[in-house]
Design a protein around this motif. Structure first.
Motif, PDB file in Angstrom:
ATOM      1  N   PHE A  68       0.860  -1.237   0.105  1.00  0.00           N
ATOM      2  CA  PHE A  68      -0.129   0.007  -0.063  1.00  0.00           C
ATOM      3  C   PHE A  68       0.920   1.100  -0.237  1.00  0.00           C
ATOM      4  CE2 PHE A  68      -3.280  -2.798   2.554  1.00  0.00           C
ATOM      5  CZ  PHE A  68      -3.711  -3.336   1.408  1.00  0.00           C
ATOM      6  N   ASP A  69       2.032   1.257   0.815  1.00  0.00           N
ATOM      7  CA  ASP A  69       3.011   2.419   0.820  1.00  0.00           C
ATOM      8  C   ASP A  69       3.463   2.451  -0.542  1.00  0.00           C
ATOM      9  OD1 ASP A  69       2.291   2.723   3.724  1.00  0.00           O
ATOM     10  OD2 ASP A  69       4.077   1.723   4.368  1.00  0.00           O
ATOM     11  N   TYR A  70       3.995   1.669  -1.124  1.00  0.00           N
ATOM     12  CA  TYR A  70       4.651   1.599  -2.377  1.00  0.00           C
ATOM     13  C   TYR A  70       3.567   2.366  -3.281  1.00  0.00           C
ATOM     14  CZ  TYR A  70       6.625   0.532  -6.844  1.00  0.00           C
ATOM     15  OH  TYR A  70       7.287   0.444  -8.192  1.00  0.00           O
ATOM     16  N   CYS A  71       2.456   1.902  -3.248  1.00  0.00           N
ATOM     17  CA  CYS A  71       1.454   2.096  -4.163  1.00  0.00           C
ATOM     18  C   CYS A  71       1.028   3.830  -3.973  1.00  0.00           C
ATOM     19  CB  CYS A  71       0.032   1.527  -3.892  1.00  0.00           C
ATOM     20  SG  CYS A  71      -0.262  -0.174  -4.617  1.00  0.00           S
ATOM     21  N   ILE A 114     -13.711  -4.486  -2.729  1.00  0.00           N
ATOM     22  CA  ILE A 114     -12.320  -4.303  -3.018  1.00  0.00           C
ATOM     23  C   ILE A 114     -12.032  -4.858  -4.516  1.00  0.00           C
ATOM     24  CG2 ILE A 114      -9.782  -4.836  -2.420  1.00  0.00           C
ATOM     25  CD1 ILE A 114     -10.988  -4.436   0.390  1.00  0.00           C
ATOM     26  N   GLU A 115     -12.160  -6.234  -4.635  1.00  0.00           N
ATOM     27  CA  GLU A 115     -12.066  -6.682  -6.218  1.00  0.00           C
ATOM     28  C   GLU A 115     -12.722  -5.832  -7.218  1.00  0.00           C
ATOM     29  OE1 GLU A 115     -12.032 -11.069  -6.591  1.00  0.00           O
ATOM     30  OE2 GLU A 115     -11.735 -11.109  -4.272  1.00  0.00           O
ATOM     31  N   ALA A 116     -14.154  -5.525  -6.926  1.00  0.00           N
ATOM     32  CA  ALA A 116     -14.569  -4.746  -7.987  1.00  0.00           C
ATOM     33  C   ALA A 116     -13.978  -3.711  -8.125  1.00  0.00           C
ATOM     34  CB  ALA A 116     -16.272  -4.614  -7.391  1.00  0.00           C
ATOM     35  N   LEU A 117     -13.518  -2.744  -7.264  1.00  0.00           N
ATOM     36  CA  LEU A 117     -12.754  -1.558  -7.465  1.00  0.00           C
ATOM     37  C   LEU A 117     -11.550  -1.830  -8.307  1.00  0.00           C
ATOM     38  CD1 LEU A 117     -13.008  -0.022  -4.022  1.00  0.00           C
ATOM     39  CD2 LEU A 117     -13.959   1.108  -6.020  1.00  0.00           C
ATOM     40  N   LEU A 118     -10.823  -2.928  -8.091  1.00  0.00           N
ATOM     41  CA  LEU A 118      -9.709  -3.220  -8.828  1.00  0.00           C
ATOM     42  C   LEU A 118     -10.042  -3.329 -10.283  1.00  0.00           C
ATOM     43  CD1 LEU A 118      -7.830  -5.471  -6.322  1.00  0.00           C
ATOM     44  CD2 LEU A 118      -7.036  -3.059  -7.323  1.00  0.00           C
ATOM     45  N   ALA A 119     -11.265  -4.131 -10.491  1.00  0.00           N
ATOM     46  CA  ALA A 119     -11.712  -4.379 -11.839  1.00  0.00           C
ATOM     47  C   ALA A 119     -11.836  -3.242 -12.489  1.00  0.00           C
ATOM     48  CB  ALA A 119     -12.869  -5.401 -11.765  1.00  0.00           C
ATOM     49  N   ARG A 120     -12.551  -2.348 -11.892  1.00  0.00           N
ATOM     50  CA  ARG A 120     -13.086  -0.971 -12.333  1.00  0.00           C
ATOM     51  C   ARG A 120     -11.700  -0.122 -12.778  1.00  0.00           C
ATOM     52  NH1 ARG A 120     -16.689   2.010  -8.302  1.00  0.00           N
ATOM     53  NH2 ARG A 120     -16.578   3.619 -10.041  1.00  0.00           N
ATOM     54  N   ILE A 155      -6.747   4.813  -5.036  1.00  0.00           N
ATOM     55  CA  ILE A 155      -6.777   5.273  -3.703  1.00  0.00           C
ATOM     56  C   ILE A 155      -7.989   4.857  -2.808  1.00  0.00           C
ATOM     57  CG2 ILE A 155      -7.120   7.582  -2.519  1.00  0.00           C
ATOM     58  CD1 ILE A 155      -5.838   9.012  -4.443  1.00  0.00           C
ATOM     59  N   ASP A 156      -8.860   4.690  -3.518  1.00  0.00           N
ATOM     60  CA  ASP A 156     -10.155   4.059  -2.703  1.00  0.00           C
ATOM     61  C   ASP A 156      -9.839   2.459  -2.453  1.00  0.00           C
ATOM     62  OD1 ASP A 156     -11.713   6.525  -3.186  1.00  0.00           O
ATOM     63  OD2 ASP A 156     -12.774   5.330  -4.767  1.00  0.00           O
ATOM     64  N   VAL A 157      -9.184   1.804  -3.247  1.00  0.00           N
ATOM     65  CA  VAL A 157      -8.730   0.403  -2.861  1.00  0.00           C
ATOM     66  C   VAL A 157      -7.951   0.373  -1.731  1.00  0.00           C
ATOM     67  CG1 VAL A 157      -7.396  -1.475  -3.591  1.00  0.00           C
ATOM     68  CG2 VAL A 157      -9.077  -0.711  -5.154  1.00  0.00           C
ATOM     69  N   ILE A 158      -6.763   1.162  -1.487  1.00  0.00           N
ATOM     70  CA  ILE A 158      -5.761   1.441  -0.472  1.00  0.00           C
ATOM     71  C   ILE A 158      -6.819   1.593   0.662  1.00  0.00           C
ATOM     72  CG2 ILE A 158      -3.894   2.276   0.332  1.00  0.00           C
ATOM     73  CD1 ILE A 158      -2.919   2.609  -2.591  1.00  0.00           C
ATOM     74  N   GLU A 213      -7.189   9.788 -14.528  1.00  0.00           N
ATOM     75  CA  GLU A 213      -7.466  10.445 -13.295  1.00  0.00           C
ATOM     76  C   GLU A 213      -8.383   9.367 -12.430  1.00  0.00           C
ATOM     77  OE1 GLU A 213      -7.218  12.356  -9.871  1.00  0.00           O
ATOM     78  OE2 GLU A 213      -6.123  12.649 -11.589  1.00  0.00           O
ATOM     79  N   ARG A 214      -9.552   8.693 -13.025  1.00  0.00           N
ATOM     80  CA  ARG A 214     -10.515   7.892 -12.545  1.00  0.00           C
ATOM     81  C   ARG A 214      -9.717   6.661 -11.797  1.00  0.00           C
ATOM     82  NH1 ARG A 214     -14.005   7.617  -8.936  1.00  0.00           N
ATOM     83  NH2 ARG A 214     -15.330   5.927  -9.136  1.00  0.00           N
ATOM     84  N   ALA A 215      -8.888   6.032 -12.712  1.00  0.00           N
ATOM     85  CA  ALA A 215      -7.864   4.980 -12.046  1.00  0.00           C
ATOM     86  C   ALA A 215      -7.436   5.359 -10.947  1.00  0.00           C
ATOM     87  CB  ALA A 215      -6.964   4.590 -13.512  1.00  0.00           C
ATOM     88  N   ARG A 216      -6.705   6.621 -11.025  1.00  0.00           N
ATOM     89  CA  ARG A 216      -5.921   6.868  -9.687  1.00  0.00           C
ATOM     90  C   ARG A 216      -6.731   7.135  -8.582  1.00  0.00           C
ATOM     91  NH1 ARG A 216      -4.343  11.391  -6.918  1.00  0.00           N
ATOM     92  NH2 ARG A 216      -2.248  11.566  -6.839  1.00  0.00           N
TER      93      ARG A 216
END
Length: 151
Positions: free
Chosen positions: A18-21, A80-86, A101-104, A94-97
């Protein structure tokens, strides 16, 4: 090794990811966001599946019904898996970014809940021998060698 100890150890490794991300997000490199999201997803999904299938299902079996807190944790795994798929599906950098952040954030809150409530619940309803047996199953699933002292 008890499965709860093994899963706490995985949390420790994931906290570092998470810190690395977060450091990668600070670079504002769109390709980097997708790379670290994919890496994080490849670690989070198997972790969640092991928790659900090895530990949470066994805790529910001991209780005789699904524990509400574990149902919430399973839902959070799915979210969390759904957020990663999105993240993988979006073409908007920007949405991916924002989604990463939401996933972490979601994963950190989720891990804290597991560490404070879920794992202690398991340690209350299961014996040390049962938790150790599940720890051996975890090791097999992860390809890790765990030595067990034979008395």
């Amino acid at each position: 090794m008890k499965i709860t100890d093994a899963l706490r150890g995985e949390h420790g490794a994931l906290y570092t990811q998470f810190d690395y991300c977060e450091a990668e997000l600070a670079r504002h490199d769109p390709a980097g966001v997708r790379r670290v999201a994919a890496l994080l997803g490849s670690a989070l999904a198997p972790h969640a599946h092991i928790e659900d299938e090895l530990l949470f299902d066994e805790v529910d079996a001991r209780l005789g019904e699904p524990a509400d807190v574990l149902e919430i944790m399973r839902q959070e795994h799915n979210e969390i898996e759904a957020l990663l798929a999105r993240i993988a599906a979006t073409e908007d950098d920007e949405r991916a970014r924002e989604l990463l952040i939401d996933v972490i954030d979601a994963a950190r809150r989720h891990f804290e809940k597991e560490e404070r409530v879920g794992f202690p619940l398991a340690e209350t309803v299961m014996s040390e021998a049962e938790l150790t047996s599940l720890g051996l199953q975890w090791a097999k699933a992860r390809g890790v060698i765990v030595e067990v002292e034979v008395s």
